[in-house]
Design a protein around this motif. Structure first.
Motif, PDB file in Angstrom:
ATOM      1  N   LEU A 181     -44.879 -42.772 115.276  1.00  0.00           N
ATOM      2  CA  LEU A 181     -45.668 -42.083 115.419  1.00  0.00           C
ATOM      3  C   LEU A 181     -45.797 -41.657 113.813  1.00  0.00           C
ATOM      4  O   LEU A 181     -46.769 -40.666 113.199  1.00  0.00           O
ATOM      5  N   LEU A 182     -44.519 -41.128 113.019  1.00  0.00           N
ATOM      6  CA  LEU A 182     -44.526 -39.899 112.104  1.00  0.00           C
ATOM      7  C   LEU A 182     -44.839 -40.791 111.006  1.00  0.00           C
ATOM      8  O   LEU A 182     -45.053 -40.656 110.027  1.00  0.00           O
ATOM      9  N   TYR A 183     -44.779 -42.394 111.106  1.00  0.00           N
ATOM     10  CA  TYR A 183     -45.223 -43.274 110.121  1.00  0.00           C
ATOM     11  C   TYR A 183     -46.739 -43.353 109.930  1.00  0.00           C
ATOM     12  O   TYR A 183     -47.081 -44.179 109.572  1.00  0.00           O
ATOM     13  N   ASP A 184     -47.521 -42.954 110.633  1.00  0.00           N
ATOM     14  CA  ASP A 184     -48.993 -42.935 110.369  1.00  0.00           C
ATOM     15  C   ASP A 184     -49.534 -42.222 110.564  1.00  0.00           C
ATOM     16  O   ASP A 184     -50.613 -41.960 110.831  1.00  0.00           O
ATOM     17  N   GLU A 185     -49.057 -41.644 108.944  1.00  0.00           N
ATOM     18  CA  GLU A 185     -50.143 -40.666 108.317  1.00  0.00           C
ATOM     19  C   GLU A 185     -50.751 -39.165 109.550  1.00  0.00           C
ATOM     20  O   GLU A 185     -51.873 -39.407 109.595  1.00  0.00           O
ATOM     21  N   LEU A 186     -50.119 -39.114 110.117  1.00  0.00           N
ATOM     22  CA  LEU A 186     -50.394 -37.820 110.917  1.00  0.00           C
ATOM     23  C   LEU A 186     -50.124 -36.656 110.278  1.00  0.00           C
ATOM     24  O   LEU A 186     -49.747 -36.626 109.495  1.00  0.00           O
ATOM     25  N   VAL A 187     -51.516 -36.395 110.570  1.00  0.00           N
ATOM     26  CA  VAL A 187     -51.660 -34.804 110.151  1.00  0.00           C
ATOM     27  C   VAL A 187     -51.917 -33.821 110.766  1.00  0.00           C
ATOM     28  O   VAL A 187     -52.255 -33.652 111.949  1.00  0.00           O
ATOM     29  N   LEU A 188     -51.187 -32.402 110.783  1.00  0.00           N
ATOM     30  CA  LEU A 188     -50.869 -31.129 111.062  1.00  0.00           C
ATOM     31  C   LEU A 188     -51.462 -30.351 110.613  1.00  0.00           C
ATOM     32  O   LEU A 188     -52.246 -29.890 109.575  1.00  0.00           O
ATOM     33  N   THR A 189     -52.362 -28.820 111.840  1.00  0.00           N
ATOM     34  CA  THR A 189     -52.650 -28.240 111.233  1.00  0.00           C
ATOM     35  C   THR A 189     -52.360 -27.396 111.941  1.00  0.00           C
ATOM     36  O   THR A 189     -50.977 -27.187 112.699  1.00  0.00           O
ATOM     37  N   ASP A 190     -51.556 -25.343 110.986  1.00  0.00           N
ATOM     38  CA  ASP A 190     -51.206 -24.719 111.228  1.00  0.00           C
ATOM     39  C   ASP A 190     -51.862 -23.951 112.281  1.00  0.00           C
ATOM     40  O   ASP A 190     -52.830 -23.447 111.400  1.00  0.00           O
ATOM     41  N   LEU A 191     -52.170 -23.644 113.325  1.00  0.00           N
ATOM     42  CA  LEU A 191     -53.652 -23.216 114.704  1.00  0.00           C
ATOM     43  C   LEU A 191     -53.158 -21.687 114.376  1.00  0.00           C
ATOM     44  O   LEU A 191     -54.785 -21.696 114.343  1.00  0.00           O
ATOM     45  N   ARG A 192     -52.854 -20.954 113.394  1.00  0.00           N
ATOM     46  CA  ARG A 192     -52.885 -19.606 113.164  1.00  0.00           C
ATOM     47  C   ARG A 192     -54.422 -19.209 111.743  1.00  0.00           C
ATOM     48  O   ARG A 192     -54.926 -18.633 112.109  1.00  0.00           O
ATOM     49  N   GLU A 193     -54.600 -20.511 111.623  1.00  0.00           N
ATOM     50  CA  GLU A 193     -55.718 -20.884 110.967  1.00  0.00           C
ATOM     51  C   GLU A 193     -56.782 -22.117 111.822  1.00  0.00           C
ATOM     52  O   GLU A 193     -57.783 -22.275 110.795  1.00  0.00           O
TER      53      GLU A 193
END
Length: 212
Positions: A181-193
């Motif tokens: 999964l970590l090699y599949d262009e994972l996009v993380l969002t900071d939920l505070r924003e």
């Protein structure tokens, strides 16, 4: 499910501030930011953690197909705020079966990420080395973020670690094969924003990995 705060480094009992100490204390690790009881997955519970957090609350967004929010925990108290957060997600593994993902953001020395990673802590130490390139990258809060694989982790999981927004970022995945999964262009969002988008978050069952 635990009903009292515990040590983020060893899950042991902690003593609240009192007459002889003005901070939470673990018999083994001394002063700690207490890990609060794990919170089952719901948008309302997540909102509480988001508003208390002083560090990012990372969530893959959009979630991988078929994946669900599976619980959240944080280390800190009403006075200090959340100094570490751990968000769990679960869903179909890339090679079949089911997978579990924990994303931990923490300040230096808290030790929650190393505990879930199954390695000596409190911080990554030699796992991050300028002598070798990162094994993968993801996008965290819109910024390319390198992650290094942690080979010292137990064989039942894949562990990656890096820095995002000046804070440690750990990604711990079960089973080890789901680390793809970590090699599949994972996009993380900071939920505070994230604003009202959080209300659209699909929730599943509580991940037992948060209780380890």
């Amino acid at each position: 499910m635990r009903g009292e705060p515990s040590c983020p480094k060893c899950a042991g009992r902690v003593r609240a501030p009192g007459l002889f100490a003005d901070s939470w204390q673990c018999d083994v690790h001394g002063t700690v930011h207490p890990l609060q009881p794990v919170i089952p997955p719901s948008v309302e519970a997540l909102d509480v953690v988001v508003h208390r957090a002083r560090v990012p609350v990372w969530m893959p967004w959009p979630l991988p197909v078929g994946w669900l929010f599976a619980g959240v925990a944080y280390a800190g108290d009403d006075r200090s705020g959340g100094r570490a957060t751990a968000v769990a997600c679960s869903g179909p593994g890339p090679l079949g079966g089911s997978g579990e993902l924990l994303l931990i953001a923490e300040e230096l020395g808290v030790g929650l990420g190393a505990r879930y990673a199954g390695i000596d802590g409190p911080d990554p130490g030699p796992a991050i080395s300028v002598d070798r390139p990162p094994q993968t990258k993801l996008l965290a809060a819109g910024r390319p973020t390198p992650l290094w694989h942690v080979p010292q982790a137990p064989q039942d999981r894949a562990v990656f670690v890096g820095e995002a927004l000046g804070i440690w970022l750990w990604a711990v995945v079960w089973p080890e094969s789901s680390g793809m999964l970590l090699y599949d262009e994972l996009v993380l969002t900071d939920l505070r924003e994230a604003g009202t988008e959080v209300e659209l978050l699909p929730c599943g069952a509580l991940s037992p990995r948060l209780l380890d």
